[in-house]
Structures are given as structure tokens and as C-alpha cells.
Design an enzyme around this catalytic site. Structure first.
Site, PDB file in Angstrom:
ATOM      1  N   PHE A 197       1.821  -3.421   3.941  1.00 55.59           N
ATOM      2  CA  PHE A 197       2.218  -4.701   4.515  1.00 55.59           C
ATOM      3  C   PHE A 197       3.705  -4.936   4.247  1.00 55.59           C
ATOM      4  O   PHE A 197       4.214  -4.650   3.161  1.00 55.59           O
ATOM      5  CB  PHE A 197       1.419  -5.844   3.879  1.00 55.59           C
ATOM      6  CG  PHE A 197      -0.004  -5.960   4.359  1.00 55.59           C
ATOM      7  CD1 PHE A 197      -0.513  -5.141   5.346  1.00 55.59           C
ATOM      8  CD2 PHE A 197      -0.839  -6.918   3.813  1.00 55.59           C
ATOM      9  CE1 PHE A 197      -1.817  -5.267   5.787  1.00 55.59           C
ATOM     10  CE2 PHE A 197      -2.155  -7.059   4.235  1.00 55.59           C
ATOM     11  CZ  PHE A 197      -2.650  -6.229   5.220  1.00 55.59           C
ATOM     12  N   CYS A 253       0.809  -1.221   0.000  1.00 51.28           N
ATOM     13  CA  CYS A 253       0.000   0.000   0.000  1.00 51.28           C
ATOM     14  C   CYS A 253       0.842   1.269   0.000  1.00 51.28           C
ATOM     15  O   CYS A 253       0.301   2.376  -0.118  1.00 51.28           O
ATOM     16  CB  CYS A 253      -0.954  -0.005   1.188  1.00 51.28           C
ATOM     17  SG  CYS A 253      -1.954  -1.510   1.254  1.00 51.28           S
ATOM     18  N   HIS A 268      -9.947   1.669   0.512  1.00 56.05           N
ATOM     19  CA  HIS A 268      -8.493   1.542   0.428  1.00 56.05           C
ATOM     20  C   HIS A 268      -8.118   0.953  -0.926  1.00 56.05           C
ATOM     21  O   HIS A 268      -8.388  -0.216  -1.200  1.00 56.05           O
ATOM     22  CB  HIS A 268      -8.003   0.655   1.571  1.00 56.05           C
ATOM     23  CG  HIS A 268      -6.518   0.620   1.712  1.00 56.05           C
ATOM     24  ND1 HIS A 268      -5.664   1.331   0.902  1.00 56.05           N
ATOM     25  CD2 HIS A 268      -5.713  -0.073   2.581  1.00 56.05           C
ATOM     26  CE1 HIS A 268      -4.420   1.101   1.275  1.00 56.05           C
ATOM     27  NE2 HIS A 268      -4.428   0.254   2.272  1.00 56.05           N
ATOM     28  N   GLU A 307      -0.429   5.942  13.403  1.00 59.01           N
ATOM     29  CA  GLU A 307      -0.144   7.081  12.525  1.00 59.01           C
ATOM     30  C   GLU A 307      -0.411   8.398  13.248  1.00 59.01           C
ATOM     31  O   GLU A 307       0.361   9.351  13.112  1.00 59.01           O
ATOM     32  CB  GLU A 307      -0.966   7.003  11.254  1.00 59.01           C
ATOM     33  CG  GLU A 307      -0.637   8.130  10.278  1.00 59.01           C
ATOM     34  CD  GLU A 307      -1.358   8.027   8.942  1.00 59.01           C
ATOM     35  OE1 GLU A 307      -1.006   8.793   8.026  1.00 59.01           O
ATOM     36  OE2 GLU A 307      -2.281   7.188   8.816  1.00 59.01           O
ATOM     37  N   HIS A 321      -2.648   8.096   5.848  1.00 55.67           N
ATOM     38  CA  HIS A 321      -2.846   6.743   5.319  1.00 55.67           C
ATOM     39  C   HIS A 321      -4.105   6.128   5.915  1.00 55.67           C
ATOM     40  O   HIS A 321      -4.821   5.399   5.226  1.00 55.67           O
ATOM     41  CB  HIS A 321      -1.641   5.865   5.635  1.00 55.67           C
ATOM     42  CG  HIS A 321      -1.794   4.455   5.165  1.00 55.67           C
ATOM     43  ND1 HIS A 321      -1.789   4.127   3.827  1.00 55.67           N
ATOM     44  CD2 HIS A 321      -1.980   3.287   5.830  1.00 55.67           C
ATOM     45  CE1 HIS A 321      -1.961   2.822   3.690  1.00 55.67           C
ATOM     46  NE2 HIS A 321      -2.077   2.289   4.891  1.00 55.67           N
ATOM     47  N   LYS A 349      -9.750   7.848   2.713  1.00 53.79           N
ATOM     48  CA  LYS A 349     -10.190   6.457   2.550  1.00 53.79           C
ATOM     49  C   LYS A 349     -11.569   6.248   3.175  1.00 53.79           C
ATOM     50  O   LYS A 349     -12.224   5.249   2.897  1.00 53.79           O
ATOM     51  CB  LYS A 349      -9.178   5.493   3.159  1.00 53.79           C
ATOM     52  CG  LYS A 349      -7.861   5.405   2.399  1.00 53.79           C
ATOM     53  CD  LYS A 349      -6.923   4.389   3.034  1.00 53.79           C
ATOM     54  CE  LYS A 349      -5.586   4.321   2.326  1.00 53.79           C
ATOM     55  NZ  LYS A 349      -4.751   5.526   2.552  1.00 53.79           N
TER      56      LYS A 349
END
Length: 418
Positions: free
Chosen positions: A401, A163, A340, A314, A303, A335
Site C-alpha cells: 500500500f 507489504c 498474506h 504483476e 507478490h 500466498k
């Protein structure tokens, strides 16, 4: 080093199939979530997603051409068409040997892979595969097909850092141009994984929201009642161009790309570091690269995917790095509207950052009704309603990831830069 500006934008998203439609829906706080139509999701734990709507491949390809491309490549080319049109290029004046394409994807042609294996499984005594199976599936093919379509003979490759990928693609293009290796590069990301294997796989990880009774409210970053992310799809493409090259051809310039940071949590294959160490490192690298102090940043497109752990880490990272500037800083998690887009997330969110600079508006974080008590109330998370703000500097964060973290910074081009 040479300076790099943005001279074209293109988008295929769950909120609209061009940049203006995407921006307008985002500012209105509209959700792109609805019941899955790409396949029968009746027996799946999650039955909804943020799909692209009304996409017609025949607007861009002949039927034989479309059959040779996975949807992720089709989305990338469609967004590139808008981007190139927006940039108003005079091809006779462009050196195509110095024009490249760096296009990210998190997963690539998963739908093609799934389809071919399921078809093979019906009769393993006759192993017949589509002759275009491999060239439809492999992750580099969006960059390859774009280069072929437009005759781009410069830098061309894919980035696959989950991502974080499209910010890494934008950052890689930024580096190539400022080091003098290209004049123009189409950069961004694309993803088309609303398919059985992806939804089932993310369900098995317990990563997806299963709030099937209210899809439009399911993606709720920072909210105390968030339950996981909502899958999205689409593509975002930016034209990065060397400043003097853009000025010589009289290009419309949206803004300047000034900073890029990339780091790793080095912590876990799927979870972010609880204190946001990788996020802090990427953001600090981007600030240092841009020659900016934290207080220069007006807006961060976070994010924040709506996962219980990731949103908190975050926010901790942002609070740590911008602690003396929080009262002037806007943050939002778009998002909440788009879902996402995995490897395409950073690209479409970078477009929103650029539009925030040109339009003086901050898109909202929708569905933020009850702030998670673990998140500081000092953060202005732009809840539910877009806000007017003069934005000179905007940052976009993406994390993937494997621990990948990346941040890019866009800045209003100063008049004296010409």
C-alpha cells in the site's frame, strides 16, 4: 563492492514453526487457512485466516519477558533463534559492533494498541495503561529486542513500507554489508495482525476474501474466481553475511544475494498500477544491480495476493520484462498457502526462493483451477503441484500500500567465488 551471502534461515509461519516444516508443507501444497482462533470472529465478514499454530512463547521467553513483548516481536525473536542456530556462529569470533538487525513490519504491535484502547474505553475516568504499552507497540521493537537479546551493536532499525517492507529490509542490509558498514545482519520481517481491528479494517476496504465456507481454497492467486487475500502472520529472518567473513569462519552458505530493486507506482494508496509500472521498475533495478539479463532468472516468487487487480498487473509486468524467456521461467504465488503476511511476506517468500535454489524444487500456486482470462497462458504459474527444476537464480517480488515495490534476487554461489 563486497559480496553478500545467506548463511542462516529462520521462520515462524502458518505452515510450520521452523524452516524445514515450512518448506515441506509448501512443497506439498498445504494451506495454512482455518477458522480464526485469536478472537471471536462470529460477527465478522471474514472468519478465517492463516494463523501460526502451536506457537509457545515459553520456549523462548520467561512469562515476565513475554508480557513485555507484542506477538510480532515474539515471532521475530523465535525466527532469529532458529536463524542464529542454523548459522552456527561462534560468538567469541564475532565483532558485535559489526553485527546488526534490520527487521521490517507492516503494522507493528496493532494487537497491543487495540487491547490497550479497548481497556481504556471501559473506564475513561481512570486512564490506566500498561507501562509496557508503547515499547510493545512501536514498529522498531522487533529490531530493538533482537539487538538487545544478542548484544548486537551494529546497524539496528525497522523498515515500514507496508507489504514491501521485508524485501526493503533485506535490500537495506544487503547495501550496508556490501558498502562495508557491517559483516553480518539479521534481516527480514514479522507481522502479527490477526486481530479485530485488522480484520475489520481490511473487510471495510473489501480487500479480504469472505469465502468462509472453504478457507483452504480461499487464497487463489491468478484464478478467475479469486475474491481477495487471506490474512496471515509470522516471521522470516535471514542472516546476511559478507562473503569473505563467511568463508573465513567456515560457514554453510545457502546462496548469494546479488540484486535489489525498489521503486514506486506513484499511482494509488491501495491499488497497483494497472500495467505494473512500479513492479517493472523494481524488477529491472534488481536485474541491473545483479548484472543479470532477464533470461538468467529461473524462478519468480510473485507478490500475487489473490486480489482481482493486483494479480493481473504483476503478471503484465512479468510478461513485459521476461517476454523472451517465458517458456523457461517458473512463477508461483505461495500466498495461496501461507496467506498474506503483510510486512513479513517478502521474508518468508525469500526463504522459499533460497530453498528452491538449494533443493531444486518450485513450490506451487495452489487453488489455481481456472486461469483468469486476463492473465497470459504463456506464464508457467506452477499450478497446484510443485515442480522439479534446477534453479540458479530466483527473484522475490513484494508490493505494498502506498505504491511501494521491491524485488530481491538470490543466486547459486559459484564454486570459483571462493
Amino acid at each position: 563492492m563486497k559480496r553478500v551471502v545467506i548463511t542462516g534461515l529462520g521462520a515462524i509461519t502458518p505452515l510450520g514453526n521452523n524452516v524445514d516444516a515450512f518448506w515441506n508443507k509448501a512443497i506439498q501444497g498445504k494451506s495454512g487457512a482455518a477458522s480464526i482462533t485469536h478472537f471471536d470472529a462470529t460477527h465478522f465478514k471474514t472468519k478465517f485466516a492463516c494463523e501460526v499454530k502451536g506457537f509457545d512463547p515459553l520456549l523462548y521467553f520467561t512469562k515476565p519477558e513475554s508480557r513485555k513483548m507484542d506477538l510480532f516481536t515474539q515471532y521475530a525473536i523465535a525466527a532469529s533463534e532458529e536463524c542464529i542456530s542454523d548459522a552456527q556462529l561462534n560468538w567469541e569470533q564475532i565483532n558485535r559492533h559489526r553485527f546488526g538487525a534490520i527487521i521490517a513490519t507492516g503494522i507493528g504491535g496493532l494487537e497491543t494498541l487495540e487491547e490497550e484502547i479497548l481497556n481504556f474505553g471501559k473506564d475513561t475516568t481512570q486512564p490506566r495503561f500498561n507501562p509496557f504499552f508503547i515499547t510493545k507497540m512501536i514498529s522498531n521493537m522487533a529490531a530493538g529486542q533482537i539487538s538487545i537479546r544478542y548484544g548486537l551493536k551494529g546497524i539496528s532499525y525497522a523498515v515500514a513500507s507496508a507489504c514491501a517492507a521485508s524485501n526493503n529490509a533485506i535490500g537495506s542490509a544487503f547495501d550496508a554489508i556490501r558498502l562495508g558498514r557491517a559483516d553480518l545482519i539479521l534481516a527480514g520481517g514479522t507481522e502479527a495482525t490477526i486481530c479485530q481491528s485488522a480484520i475489520a479494517g481490511f473487510n471495510a476496504m473489501k480487500a479480504l476474501s469472505t469465502a468462509n465456507e472453504y478457507p483452504s481454497q480461499a487464497s487463489r492467486p491468478f484464478d478467475a474466481h479469486r475474491t481477495g487475500f487471506v490474512a496471515g502472520e509470522g516471521a522470516g529472518i535471514l542472516l546476511l553475511e559478507e562473503l569473505e567473513h563467511a568463508q573465513k569462519r567456515g560457514a554453510k552458505i545457502y546462496c548469494e544475494l546479488v540484486g535489489y530493486g525498489s521503486a514506486s507506482d506513484a499511482y494509488h494508496v491501495a491499488a497497483t498500477h494497472p500495467e505494473g509500472e512500479g513492479a517493472i521498475a523494481a524488477m529491472q533495478q534488481a536485474l541491473t544491480d545483479a548484472g543479470l539479463q532477464a533470461q538468467a532468472v529461473d524462478y519468480i516468487n510473485a507478490h500475487a495476493t489473490s486480489t482481482p487487480v493486483g494479480d493481473i498487473s504483476e503478471c503484465k509486468a512479468i510478461e513485459h520484462l521476461f517476454k523472451d524467456h517465458l517458456s523457461q521461467l517458473h512463477v508461483s504465488a505461495t500466498k495461496s498457502m501461507t496467506g498474506h503476511l503483510l510486512g513479513a511476506a517478502g521474508a518468508i517468500e525469500s526463504i522459499l526462493c533460497i530453498k528452491s535454489i538449494t533443493e531444486g524444487m518450485i513450490p506451487p500456486t495452489i487453488n489455481l483451477d481456472t486461469l483468469d482470462p486476463a492473465i497470459s497462458e504463456a506464464l508457467n504459474l506452477t499450478p497446484n503441484v510443485a515442480q522439479h527444476k534446477v534453479v540458479k537464480v530466483a527473484m522475490n517480488n513484494t508490493f505494498g500500500f502506498g505504491g511501494h515495490t521491491s524485488s530481491v534476487i538470490f543466486k547459486k554461489l559459484e564454486v570459483d567465488a571462493r
